[in-house]
Design an enzyme around this catalytic site. Sequence first.
Site, PDB file in Angstrom:
ATOM      1  N   HIS A  66     -39.447  -8.940 -15.254  1.00  0.00           N
ATOM      2  CA  HIS A  66     -40.041 -10.276 -15.091  1.00  0.00           C
ATOM      3  C   HIS A  66     -40.919 -10.369 -13.838  1.00  0.00           C
ATOM      4  O   HIS A  66     -41.426 -11.427 -13.518  1.00  0.00           O
ATOM      5  CB  HIS A  66     -38.889 -11.291 -14.971  1.00  0.00           C
ATOM      6  N   SER A 111     -43.821 -17.376 -16.612  1.00  0.00           N
ATOM      7  CA  SER A 111     -42.471 -17.939 -16.690  1.00  0.00           C
ATOM      8  C   SER A 111     -42.530 -19.463 -16.735  1.00  0.00           C
ATOM      9  O   SER A 111     -43.091 -20.019 -17.677  1.00  0.00           O
ATOM     10  CB  SER A 111     -41.640 -17.397 -15.519  1.00  0.00           C
ATOM     11  N   ASP A 128     -36.860  -7.635 -19.333  1.00  0.00           N
ATOM     12  CA  ASP A 128     -36.834  -8.867 -18.538  1.00  0.00           C
ATOM     13  C   ASP A 128     -35.444  -9.498 -18.678  1.00  0.00           C
ATOM     14  O   ASP A 128     -35.048  -9.880 -19.784  1.00  0.00           O
ATOM     15  CB  ASP A 128     -37.919  -9.793 -19.109  1.00  0.00           C
TER      16      ASP A 128
HETATM   17  N1  LIG Z   1     -33.300 -16.684  -8.324  1.00  0.00           N
HETATM   18  C1  LIG Z   1     -34.196 -15.670  -8.057  1.00  0.00           C
HETATM   19  C2  LIG Z   1     -35.198 -15.482  -9.154  1.00  0.00           C
HETATM   20  C3  LIG Z   1     -36.481 -16.250  -9.055  1.00  0.00           C
HETATM   21  C4  LIG Z   1     -37.573 -15.611  -9.893  1.00  0.00           C
HETATM   22  O1  LIG Z   1     -37.393 -14.577 -10.512  1.00  0.00           O
HETATM   23  N2  LIG Z   1     -38.738 -16.240  -9.903  1.00  0.00           N
HETATM   24  C5  LIG Z   1     -39.848 -15.684 -10.630  1.00  0.00           C
HETATM   25  C6  LIG Z   1     -40.280 -16.672 -11.657  1.00  0.00           C
HETATM   26  S1  LIG Z   1     -38.921 -17.066 -12.737  1.00  0.00           S
HETATM   27  C7  LIG Z   1     -39.508 -18.273 -13.783  1.00  0.00           C
HETATM   28  O2  LIG Z   1     -40.193 -19.179 -13.554  1.00  0.00           O
HETATM   29  C8  LIG Z   1     -40.979 -15.368  -9.665  1.00  0.00           C
HETATM   30  O3  LIG Z   1     -42.120 -15.376 -10.017  1.00  0.00           O
HETATM   31  N3  LIG Z   1     -40.597 -15.070  -8.419  1.00  0.00           N
HETATM   32  C9  LIG Z   1     -41.535 -14.844  -7.342  1.00  0.00           C
HETATM   33  C10 LIG Z   1     -41.918 -13.432  -7.074  1.00  0.00           C
HETATM   34  O4  LIG Z   1     -42.791 -13.244  -6.197  1.00  0.00           O
HETATM   35  O5  LIG Z   1     -41.422 -12.506  -7.722  1.00  0.00           O
HETATM   36  C11 LIG Z   1     -34.793 -15.845  -6.684  1.00  0.00           C
HETATM   37  O6  LIG Z   1     -34.606 -16.910  -6.093  1.00  0.00           O
HETATM   38  O7  LIG Z   1     -35.434 -14.924  -6.188  1.00  0.00           O
END
Ligand SMILES: N[C@@H](CCC(=O)N[C@@H](CSC=O)C(=O)NCC(=O)O)C(=O)O
Length: 279
Positions: A258, A148, A224
């Site tokens: 995602h 991402s 996603d």
């Molecule tokens: N707002 C949400 C979503 C945050 C989220 O999905 N983060 C992803 C990366 S998105 C793009 O860079 C991520 O990797 N999250 C960490 C995980 O361990 O899944 C929120 O705050 O949760």
Amino acid sequence: MLELVSESICFGGKVSFYRHSSKTCNGEMKFAVYEPPQAQKHPVPILYFLSGLTCSEENFTVKAGAQRVAAECGIMLVVPDTSPRHTGIPGEEHDWDFGSGAGFYVDATVDPWKQRYQMYSYVVDELPGLIAANFAVNPEKQGIFGHSMGGHGALVCALRNGDRYASVSAFAPICAPTSCSWGEKAFRGYLGENRGLWRAYDATELVLENRHDRPILIDQGLADPFLAQGQLQPEKFREACDRVGQPLTLRMHPGYDHSYYFIATFIEEHVKFHAEVLY
Ligand SMILES: N[C@@H](CCC(=O)N[C@@H](CSC=O)C(=O)NCC(=O)O)C(=O)O
């Protein structure tokens, strides 16, 4: 100097978390490493993983399941945090997609962020220097991948530094940050209003000028939600690659979202993709 925070044996190698004082980011930074068992006998290649929004060095290390295949392939994994932390900059913690956990792998040029948010130089210059000085690695053999926001970072670092990264891949990268709301918000905040300066951090723009020597691998889930929102835009990157003859393997996977479940599903193929180039 590196301060060891914790270490655990894993698949005959070692997962460790470190903190250190960063000259580039003007304060404390953290990262995680996985040293494969082969590093006890000879220097090994290095594979950097850049994480996404809201992540620290922990998410990938704990959730992706990369250590088993890194141990098999003899690859050292290095996972930096996604931003400086506790800088005291007003508003640093207000948004999940800007400030803490959202450094976007750029060198900020705008006050107050520019004093601390120098993630591009940290990842490309300072961190590799620290790794080379402190671990049994071959610094001539580096690859980079990410997820991402970190997929964007990996593509940008590799396209701008073909001499330093022999291989690059990404999971669901932000491919065209100058034309999605996450990227526009971050670049406006860190780089200012001059959109011309943003192009240096946009993989879809960069690939038109700087091809990578080897094929690029990208995996993307079709379920996603950020793909549907237009934050990722892999089709724009594919069009740009096609225009300049940059080999790209872009795999679209029905049903995958995602999350780190998606990453864990394809992590073995990514680490092996890098290992084939780095060995
Ligand atoms: N707002 C949400 C979503 C945050 C989220 O999905 N983060 C992803 C990366 S998105 C793009 O860079 C991520 O990797 N999250 C960490 C995980 O361990 O899944 C929120 O705050 O949760």
